[in-house]
Design an enzyme around this catalytic site. Sequence first.
Site, mmCIF file in Angstrom:
data_model
loop_
_atom_site.group_PDB
_atom_site.id
_atom_site.type_symbol
_atom_site.label_atom_id
_atom_site.label_comp_id
_atom_site.label_asym_id
_atom_site.label_seq_id
_atom_site.Cartn_x
_atom_site.Cartn_y
_atom_site.Cartn_z
ATOM 1 N N LEU A 7 0.860 -1.178 0.000
ATOM 2 C CA LEU A 7 0.000 0.000 0.000
ATOM 3 C C LEU A 7 0.894 1.224 0.000
ATOM 4 C CD1 LEU A 7 -2.631 1.623 0.372
ATOM 5 C CD2 LEU A 7 -2.405 1.246 2.847
ATOM 6 N N ILE A 8 0.729 2.073 -1.010
ATOM 7 C CA ILE A 8 1.528 3.295 -1.083
ATOM 8 C C ILE A 8 0.602 4.492 -1.225
ATOM 9 C CG2 ILE A 8 1.922 2.899 -3.566
ATOM 10 C CD1 ILE A 8 4.576 4.486 -3.183
ATOM 11 N N GLY A 10 -0.335 8.494 -1.905
ATOM 12 C CA GLY A 10 0.146 9.526 -2.819
ATOM 13 C C GLY A 10 0.768 8.936 -4.065
ATOM 14 N N SER A 12 -0.306 8.983 -7.180
ATOM 15 C CA SER A 12 -0.729 9.548 -8.462
ATOM 16 C C SER A 12 0.319 10.424 -9.119
ATOM 17 C CB SER A 12 -2.022 10.357 -8.278
ATOM 18 O OG SER A 12 -1.820 11.414 -7.353
ATOM 19 N N GLY A 14 4.784 12.064 -8.762
ATOM 20 C CA GLY A 14 6.049 12.193 -8.057
ATOM 21 C C GLY A 14 6.643 10.878 -7.582
ATOM 22 N N ILE A 15 7.209 10.912 -6.371
ATOM 23 C CA ILE A 15 7.871 9.744 -5.798
ATOM 24 C C ILE A 15 6.896 8.579 -5.669
ATOM 25 C CG2 ILE A 15 8.991 8.851 -3.716
ATOM 26 C CD1 ILE A 15 10.079 11.696 -3.247
ATOM 27 N N GLY A 16 5.664 8.857 -5.272
ATOM 28 C CA GLY A 16 4.674 7.796 -5.100
ATOM 29 C C GLY A 16 4.387 7.058 -6.387
ATOM 30 N N SER A 130 12.017 13.591 4.961
ATOM 31 C CA SER A 130 12.751 14.622 4.230
ATOM 32 C C SER A 130 14.078 14.858 4.931
ATOM 33 C CB SER A 130 11.952 15.929 4.191
ATOM 34 O OG SER A 130 12.761 17.001 3.740
ATOM 35 N N TYR A 143 6.761 22.356 8.018
ATOM 36 C CA TYR A 143 7.125 21.161 7.239
ATOM 37 C C TYR A 143 8.234 20.382 7.938
ATOM 38 C CZ TYR A 143 8.451 18.313 3.206
ATOM 39 O OH TYR A 143 8.736 17.260 2.372
#
Length: 265
Positions: A7-8, A10, A12, A14-16, A130, A143
């Site tokens: 299960l990942i 995000g 849709s 970029g990194i995901g 990050s 952030y």
Amino acid sequence: MASRTVLITGASSGIGAATAAALAARGFRVIGTSRKPEAMAESARIPGVEYRALDLADTAAIETFAAELGEIDILINNAGESQAAPLEELPIDAIRRLFQVNVFGPVRLAQLVLPGMRTRGRGHIVMVGSMLASFPLAYRSSYVATKTAIKGFADAMRREVSPFGIAVTTIEPGSVNTGITTRREVFIGENSPYRAELDTVLAVLKRNEAKGISSEKTAETILRAIESRKPFVAVGSRAPLAFALRRLLPQSMMERITATLHGLK
């Protein structure tokens, strides 16, 4: 490993998206989340990825989503949002939302998949953080705080779950060319005394992200971490050198170096 379910969040962009594609290509069953998968263009859909709707800002939706999941062998908490602002002018509601999406949502997902992993005697939770968690930067306080929190949860829970065959990994990417520059929320007053410095930091971030490593390179790092079950991996932004200096130099000096690299005196 190829028969296991990942299960990942995000997935849709970029990194995901890059990680979902790499896992699907290796034969994993991949469930990828997006806030609105029905709005994704057909060309953006990765073959072999099952897209499901999930809004990490909605606590009730997380509970419902997890109840319908079934067995999850690997959870990759990747989805998140970004903010920049002087702390003095950062709306408290914006901070609350960022913590919900970047911290509380991912932590709740981890809580909900852990019982199944523990019962089966295997599992892996990957928290995508990050490098700013290790190298705090002015005007990124909210952030930085969320990514530091995610790292803290992962580091502390690692020993709790390891006796049950569950690994916990934190990934700290540096500058990655994902297009996040255009999606970052910025809060600043029209006549703010912080505007000049914030504009400087944002310009450097934009330049660094444009020249950053690719999402595919980051995905390769995540796959290697899954295979090796390493507890911590950093990638991009000359991570080996940065962490070597962090071990050698006082924190105050590293903070000055980080500020200088982003145009701040």
